[in-house]
Design an enzyme around this catalytic site. Structure first.
Site, PDB file in Angstrom:
ATOM      1  N   TYR A   1      -1.082   5.510  -9.327  1.00  0.00           N
ATOM      2  CA  TYR A   1      -1.810   5.439  -8.061  1.00  0.00           C
ATOM      3  C   TYR A   1      -2.232   6.782  -7.487  1.00  0.00           C
ATOM      4  CZ  TYR A   1      -0.055   0.758  -8.511  1.00  0.00           C
ATOM      5  OH  TYR A   1       0.239  -0.480  -9.021  1.00  0.00           O
TER       6      TYR A   1
ATOM      7  N   TYR B   1       2.322   5.283   2.247  1.00  0.00           N
ATOM      8  CA  TYR B   1       3.462   4.390   2.071  1.00  0.00           C
ATOM      9  C   TYR B   1       4.795   5.004   2.487  1.00  0.00           C
ATOM     10  CZ  TYR B   1       0.377   1.564  -0.929  1.00  0.00           C
ATOM     11  OH  TYR B   1      -0.641   0.786  -1.419  1.00  0.00           O
TER      12      TYR B   1
ATOM     13  N   CYS C   1      -6.744  19.334   6.419  1.00  0.00           N
ATOM     14  CA  CYS C   1      -6.682  19.472   7.875  1.00  0.00           C
ATOM     15  C   CYS C   1      -6.046  18.229   8.493  1.00  0.00           C
ATOM     16  CB  CYS C   1      -8.097  19.706   8.429  1.00  0.00           C
ATOM     17  SG  CYS C   1      -8.117  20.230  10.148  1.00  0.00           S
ATOM     18  N   GLU C   2      -4.791  17.975   8.136  1.00  0.00           N
ATOM     19  CA  GLU C   2      -4.016  16.842   8.621  1.00  0.00           C
ATOM     20  C   GLU C   2      -2.553  17.240   8.688  1.00  0.00           C
ATOM     21  OE1 GLU C   2      -4.798  13.775   9.578  1.00  0.00           O
ATOM     22  OE2 GLU C   2      -6.929  13.771   9.083  1.00  0.00           O
TER      23      GLU C   2
ATOM     24  N   PRO D   1       3.386  -4.716 -16.144  1.00  0.00           N
ATOM     25  CA  PRO D   1       3.850  -3.376 -15.767  1.00  0.00           C
ATOM     26  C   PRO D   1       2.696  -2.386 -15.726  1.00  0.00           C
ATOM     27  CG  PRO D   1       4.306  -3.770 -18.072  1.00  0.00           C
ATOM     28  CD  PRO D   1       3.730  -5.056 -17.529  1.00  0.00           C
ATOM     29  N   GLY D   2       2.659  -1.567 -14.724  1.00  0.00           N
ATOM     30  CA  GLY D   2       1.673  -0.496 -14.627  1.00  0.00           C
ATOM     31  C   GLY D   2       2.389   0.797 -14.306  1.00  0.00           C
TER      32      GLY D   2
ATOM     33  N   ARG E   1       0.050   8.805  -1.426  1.00  0.00           N
ATOM     34  CA  ARG E   1       1.120   7.827  -1.266  1.00  0.00           C
ATOM     35  C   ARG E   1       2.175   8.240  -0.249  1.00  0.00           C
ATOM     36  NH1 ARG E   1       4.394   6.516  -4.548  1.00  0.00           N
ATOM     37  NH2 ARG E   1       4.512   4.281  -4.066  1.00  0.00           N
TER      38      ARG E   1
END
Length: 467
Positions: free
Chosen positions: A423, A366, A393-394, A319-320, A362
């Site tokens: 993460y 994802y 700038c995205e 587990p993380g 993320r």
């Protein structure tokens, strides 16, 4: 279901209406408790974690900032340790690792899984017991393997025939023996995003059971004098909420385990079932607790071993996210608020904060969903559909795609996002030359710096151009 659009999900048909599971809350000030760490509370609209009001934390440490709840982290680590008392519990360091966290893990009696030379260096710096370290990675360098052997890492999880040959040569040269597990792909695809489903055949990790490569890898490890064959390792993906995928994977991996006993003549003492246990990012998520997972996974292995007539190996899990994910939130300051008219007369607030995809990639990477709450005051305004976006700038720089926040959110407010322990800091970047936020620990009403905020001097430390 929204249809695909070449510019991304945000432009797809139906995207402006928000997800089907998002419900307008009766009170947008209320805290959805199961999304937050165990010490998180709200009083008069101000969010506190570890007894520290985030308004005070930001005054002292600035924003954005990751806020790490030490008591919550230790409690979740202990829950896995106790529920899986007959297992070896390896914390997956890739989720989030630093010397402080490594020290906490050692104190709580967990083992540690690393997947790079850098993560191994953190473990060494923290004084983590090397016999409780596992070393993952599909392309470990010769130097990384040499260092793992030198430090006495408890197990190396091999991922290719090249690596087996490298590791065998290193152990022969230095005259040491290293424990080895063989990473296998069981052909089981977890119900998750393609990039985090890791047990189907067409991907970079492991040896295929179906092709026979896994059995051949076991033979080669067993034949190498400096390698001590411990067992098989399988990992089916991430953010998984039930054990059905583990059941199919365990059946196939244990079948190979039995085949090794029959054809190679060796009883492998261990087996690693991997990790990937999910957490609650939004109200749609309903994760299992460690005790439930332990009961179900143990029953699966016991049943399969009885059916195959083999002894049960010593089991490991990794587990993380399930430990550190809920233990951390991110607090931002609102910079601008923009009202955008949607189809059908609806409106959405674009709430721009002082972070973004550099501290949480993320959502863009994802298509991950997150939640948010107004963290610095209470509001009498009705809830309004909002999108929390960053300052980069995205167009895809989005932190929270859809959330109901009070309709009067304004510049200077603090907004906090739960579930950012896994993460987010690990994948953080300097995109647009952003400075990575600090990780601020909280406990018993006090703060302490776990990782400091980056400075412009840090940016220029690797810039060796002529001044």
């Amino acid at each position: 279901m929204p249809t695909a659009h070449p510019s991304g999900w945000a432009h797809a048909d139906g995207a402006l209406r928000g997800p089907h599971w998002l419900r307008e809350p009766a009170d947008p000030n209320a805290l959805v408790e199961h999304l937050w760490s165990q010490t998180a509370t709200k009083a008069d609209g101000v969010l506190s974690v570890g007894g520290v009001p985030l308004t005070e934390l930001v005054r002292e440490h600035g924003s954005p900032a990751y806020v790490l709840d030490e008591d919550d982290f230790r409690a979740r680590a202990g829950a896995f340790r106790d529920a899986f008392a007959d297992y070896d519990v390896f914390y997956a360091g890739k989720a989030f690792l630093c010397t402080t966290v490594a020290r906490w893990l050692a104190e709580e009696g967990l083992s540690l899984d690393v997947c790079s030379g850098g993560e191994l260096s953190v473990a060494e710096r923290a004084g983590f017991p090397m016999e409780r370290v596992g070393f993952h990675g599909n392309n470990k360098t010769v130097r990384e393997l040499e260092r793992a052997v030198e430090l006495g890492v408890g197990r190396v999880i091999v991922d290719s025939f090249d690596e087996i040959a490298r590791l065998a040569a290193i152990t022969t040269e230095v005259g040491r023996t290293t424990g080895v597990m063989v990473r296998v792909t069981a052909g089981v695809e977890a119900h998750t995003h393609e990039y985090i489903a890791t047990a189907h055949e067409d991907q970079k990790f492991g040896f295929s059971i179906a092709s026979g490569d896994a059995l051949e890898a076991v033979r080669r490890v067993h034949a190498a004098p400096g390698l001590r064959l411990l067992g098989l390792h399988s990992h089916i993906g991430s953010q998984i909420f039930d054990t059905s995928g583990f059941e199919v994977a365990a059946r196939r991996v244990l079948a190979l385990h039995a085949t090794v006993s029959e054809e190679v003549g060796v009883e492998m003492p261990e087996m690693d079932l991997g990790g990937g246990f999910g957490i609650a990012y939004t109200t749609q998520d309903d994760p299992s607790d460690p005790a439930q997972l332990a009961t179900e996974m143990t029953k699966i292995v016991e049943h399969e071993c009885r059916a195959l007539g083999v002894a049960e190996p010593r089991l490991s899990i990794e587990p993380g996210r399930a430990i550190v994910g809920p233990s951390m939130c991110t607090v931002y300051e609102v910079g601008t608020v923009k009202e955008v008219a949607l189809d059908g007369g609806a409106r959405r607030s674009y709430v721009s904060v002082d972070g973004g995809m550099s501290d949480n990639i993320r959502t863009a990477l994802y298509d991950a969903d997150y939640s948010a709450t107004l963290a610095s005051r209470s509001s009498e305004a009705a809830p309004a559909l909002a999108r929390v976006v960053g300052k980069h700038c995205e167009a895809g720089d989005i932190v929270v795609k859809d959330e109901f926040l009070p309709g009067d959110v304004r510049p200077g407010d603090l907004v906090a996002v739960p579930g950012t322990g896994a993460y987010c800091r690990s994948m953080a970047s300097n995109y647009n030359h952003a400075l990575r936020p600090p990780v601020i620990g909280v406990r018993d009403g006090k703060t302490f710096t776990v990782m400091r905020r980056e400075t412009e001097a840090d940016l220029f430390a690797t810039d060796v151009g002529v001044l």
